[in-house]
Design a protein around this motif. Structure first.
Motif, PDB file in Angstrom:
ATOM      1  N   GLY A   1       0.842  -1.241   0.118  1.00 27.47           N
ATOM      2  CA  GLY A   1       0.114   0.014  -0.098  1.00 27.47           C
ATOM      3  C   GLY A   1       0.980   1.239  -0.128  1.00 27.47           C
ATOM      4  N   ARG A   2       1.799   1.156   0.927  1.00 27.96           N
ATOM      5  CA  ARG A   2       2.846   2.336   0.789  1.00 27.96           C
ATOM      6  C   ARG A   2       3.539   2.569  -0.429  1.00 27.96           C
ATOM      7  NH1 ARG A   2       3.021   0.265   6.137  1.00 27.96           N
ATOM      8  NH2 ARG A   2       5.088  -1.003   5.521  1.00 27.96           N
ATOM      9  N   MET A   3       3.849   1.625  -0.946  1.00 31.10           N
ATOM     10  CA  MET A   3       4.702   1.492  -2.399  1.00 31.10           C
ATOM     11  C   MET A   3       3.567   2.160  -3.503  1.00 31.10           C
ATOM     12  SD  MET A   3       6.689  -1.541  -4.060  1.00 31.10           S
ATOM     13  CE  MET A   3       8.093  -1.352  -4.838  1.00 31.10           C
ATOM     14  N   HIS A   4       2.319   1.428  -3.398  1.00 34.37           N
ATOM     15  CA  HIS A   4       1.401   1.871  -4.387  1.00 34.37           C
ATOM     16  C   HIS A   4       1.068   3.477  -4.275  1.00 34.37           C
ATOM     17  CE1 HIS A   4      -2.190   1.650  -6.865  1.00 34.37           C
ATOM     18  NE2 HIS A   4      -2.892   2.081  -6.046  1.00 34.37           N
ATOM     19  N   GLU A   5       0.758   3.898  -3.056  1.00 32.45           N
ATOM     20  CA  GLU A   5       0.721   5.194  -2.847  1.00 32.45           C
ATOM     21  C   GLU A   5       1.633   6.185  -3.178  1.00 32.45           C
ATOM     22  OE1 GLU A   5       0.088   5.791   1.366  1.00 32.45           O
ATOM     23  OE2 GLU A   5      -1.866   4.787   1.293  1.00 32.45           O
TER      24      GLU A   5
ATOM     25  N   GLY B   1      -6.718  -3.099  -3.126  1.00 26.48           N
ATOM     26  CA  GLY B   1      -6.607  -2.408  -3.821  1.00 26.48           C
ATOM     27  C   GLY B   1      -5.000  -1.765  -4.504  1.00 26.48           C
ATOM     28  N   PHE B   2      -4.157  -2.509  -4.040  1.00 22.80           N
ATOM     29  CA  PHE B   2      -2.785  -2.023  -4.314  1.00 22.80           C
ATOM     30  C   PHE B   2      -2.202  -2.619  -5.396  1.00 22.80           C
ATOM     31  CE2 PHE B   2      -2.637  -2.223   0.579  1.00 22.80           C
ATOM     32  CZ  PHE B   2      -3.481  -0.911   0.495  1.00 22.80           C
TER      33      PHE B   2
ATOM     34  N   TRP C   1       2.534  -5.500  -8.678  1.00 22.85           N
ATOM     35  CA  TRP C   1       1.691  -6.531  -9.671  1.00 22.85           C
ATOM     36  C   TRP C   1       1.631  -7.722  -8.559  1.00 22.85           C
ATOM     37  CZ3 TRP C   1       5.221  -6.182 -14.563  1.00 22.85           C
ATOM     38  CH2 TRP C   1       5.111  -5.126 -15.167  1.00 22.85           C
ATOM     39  N   THR C   2       0.620  -8.580  -9.077  1.00 21.97           N
ATOM     40  CA  THR C   2       0.174  -9.727  -8.496  1.00 21.97           C
ATOM     41  C   THR C   2       0.029 -10.755  -9.308  1.00 21.97           C
ATOM     42  OG1 THR C   2      -2.008  -8.931  -8.355  1.00 21.97           O
ATOM     43  CG2 THR C   2      -0.579  -8.666  -6.230  1.00 21.97           C
ATOM     44  N   GLN C   3       0.392 -12.118  -9.028  1.00 23.89           N
ATOM     45  CA  GLN C   3       0.000 -13.233 -10.066  1.00 23.89           C
ATOM     46  C   GLN C   3      -1.675 -13.469  -9.724  1.00 23.89           C
ATOM     47  OE1 GLN C   3       1.992 -16.741  -8.737  1.00 23.89           O
ATOM     48  NE2 GLN C   3       1.158 -17.958 -10.333  1.00 23.89           N
TER      49      GLN C   3
ATOM     50  N   MET D   1      -2.089 -14.853  -0.862  1.00 23.29           N
ATOM     51  CA  MET D   1      -1.031 -13.732  -0.651  1.00 23.29           C
ATOM     52  C   MET D   1      -1.198 -12.690  -1.692  1.00 23.29           C
ATOM     53  SD  MET D   1       2.963 -13.663   0.576  1.00 23.29           S
ATOM     54  CE  MET D   1       3.919 -14.025  -0.782  1.00 23.29           C
ATOM     55  N   PRO D   2      -1.271 -13.002  -3.014  1.00 28.05           N
ATOM     56  CA  PRO D   2      -1.673 -12.156  -3.987  1.00 28.05           C
ATOM     57  C   PRO D   2      -2.840 -11.567  -3.974  1.00 28.05           C
ATOM     58  CG  PRO D   2      -1.183 -14.311  -4.848  1.00 28.05           C
ATOM     59  CD  PRO D   2      -0.837 -14.616  -3.558  1.00 28.05           C
ATOM     60  N   LEU D   3      -3.854 -12.473  -3.637  1.00 23.52           N
ATOM     61  CA  LEU D   3      -5.223 -12.062  -3.412  1.00 23.52           C
ATOM     62  C   LEU D   3      -5.355 -10.875  -2.707  1.00 23.52           C
ATOM     63  CD1 LEU D   3      -8.119 -12.389  -4.796  1.00 23.52           C
ATOM     64  CD2 LEU D   3      -8.519 -14.197  -3.153  1.00 23.52           C
TER      65      LEU D   3
END
Length: 325
Positions: free
Chosen positions: A268-272, A298-299, A278-280, A290-292
């Motif tokens: 979340g901090r990275m996304h902000e 929302g990140f 990205w996620t599998q 974990m990816p879910l």
């Protein structure tokens, strides 16, 4: 007083095809290494392999080989799997193939003794001579992660201007086997994290399991005497924050298959801050928890299979990174 010559590192070779076994033995000798064992795998058993004294194994065997499985689990020395299809000796791809093979062996064995430099028509750069990584991504995973991360890297060329840190929740006994397992069928240079390590383009550094790390001002690794904080080893949450602190804005993260929710808050901090997370995709993951968790928070700005994420990485580098160079 004459000094005793330092023996060249020893390599034991297993290759099913006699012609390829002979060629590999010749090439290893050209590099300056000693081939101490090169027999037909079909005539061997695990007890005979255990009796071989060597500094590394080089295997060119089928996927279902019992000998390969035994060595990966029990060998006290590094095991390198697969050398790729050998080009014609007279083609321009042949020296490149030799260079890639040497670049896989050198981190495991070191350079041959002085006076025994490899004979190659294409110069082989030492790891310290590779370009420093300007862009670094974290590959984070837990249950089902090794297979997913390997599929991602197998689909991604190793000559891209990017490096990766691989954080895998796994038993400590498997930490030093990850480079051997994941490096098969691709040209990425894997290495286990050590004090002072620096990332270069085309490299994948495996995060340590028991000791926390941080990065110095020049991007060098600083190993702590303390374990990772929290319940996870390594702590993806901590590594993500370290990544942003050191390599921002040219960094990102991919969360692969795994259990738990380690790293969600840091994503979340990275996304902000506008860096890609990205996620599998759930349908391609052995364990989607974990990816879910990152997706539901929302990140995640992109989801896909490992192969789709590799294609997205190539496009991201073309559009975002190379434009800025």
């Amino acid at each position: 007083m004459n000094e005793t010559p330092v023996p060249a590192p020893a390599i034991a070779l297993l290759a099913s095809q006699p012609a390829k076994r002979k060629l590999l033995a010749e090439v290893l000798g050209e590099f300056g290494y000693r081939v101490v064992f090169a027999n037909e795998p079909e005539r061997l058993d695990c007890a005979q392999l255990a009796a071989v004294s060597t500094d590394a194994w080089l295997l060119e065997l089928s996927e279902e080989s019992v000998l390969a499985e035994w060595l990966l689990e029990h060998s006290p020395v590094p095991v390198l799997l697969g050398t790729g299809e050998v080009p014609d000796r007279h083609s321009e791809d042949y020296p490149r193939w030799k260079r890639r093979l040497y670049n896989k062996l050198q981190p495991l064995l070191g350079n041959p003794p002085a006076g025994q430099a490899p004979s190659m028509s294409v110069a082989t750069p030492s790891p310290s001579g590779l370009p420093a990584a300007r862009c670094v991504w974290l590959l984070a995973a837990s249950l089902g992660g090794p297979a997913a991360v390997k599929s991602f890297l197998d689909a991604l060329p190793a000559d891209l201007p990017v490096a990766f840190i691989y954080a895998q929740h796994i038993d400590q006994g498997f930490e030093y086997k990850l480079p051997q397992i994941l490096g098969r069928h691709n040209d990425w240079r894997f290495f286990n994290c050590e004090e002072g390590s620096r990332l270069h383009e085309g490299e994948v550094m495996v995060a340590p399991i028991r000791r926390a790390i941080e990065f110095g001002p020049g991007g060098e690794v600083r190993l702590s005497d303390q374990p990772w904080p929290g319940a996870y080893q390594p702590a993806i949450e901590v590594l993500l924050d370290e990544l942003v602190k050191t390599f921002s804005p040219d960094c990102g993260a991919i969360i692969f298959s795994g259990m738990g929710e380690d790293g969600v808050a840091a994503c979340g901090r990275m996304h902000e801050k506008g860096m890609p997370v990205w996620t599998q995709s759930a349908e391609s993951a052995a364990c989607a928890t974990m990816p879910l968790a990152v997706q539901l928070a929302g990140f995640s700005s992109r989801q896909g299979s490992p192969e789709e994420l590799a294609m997205a990485m190539r496009n991201w580098i073309d559009q975002e990174l190379l434009v800025a160079l």
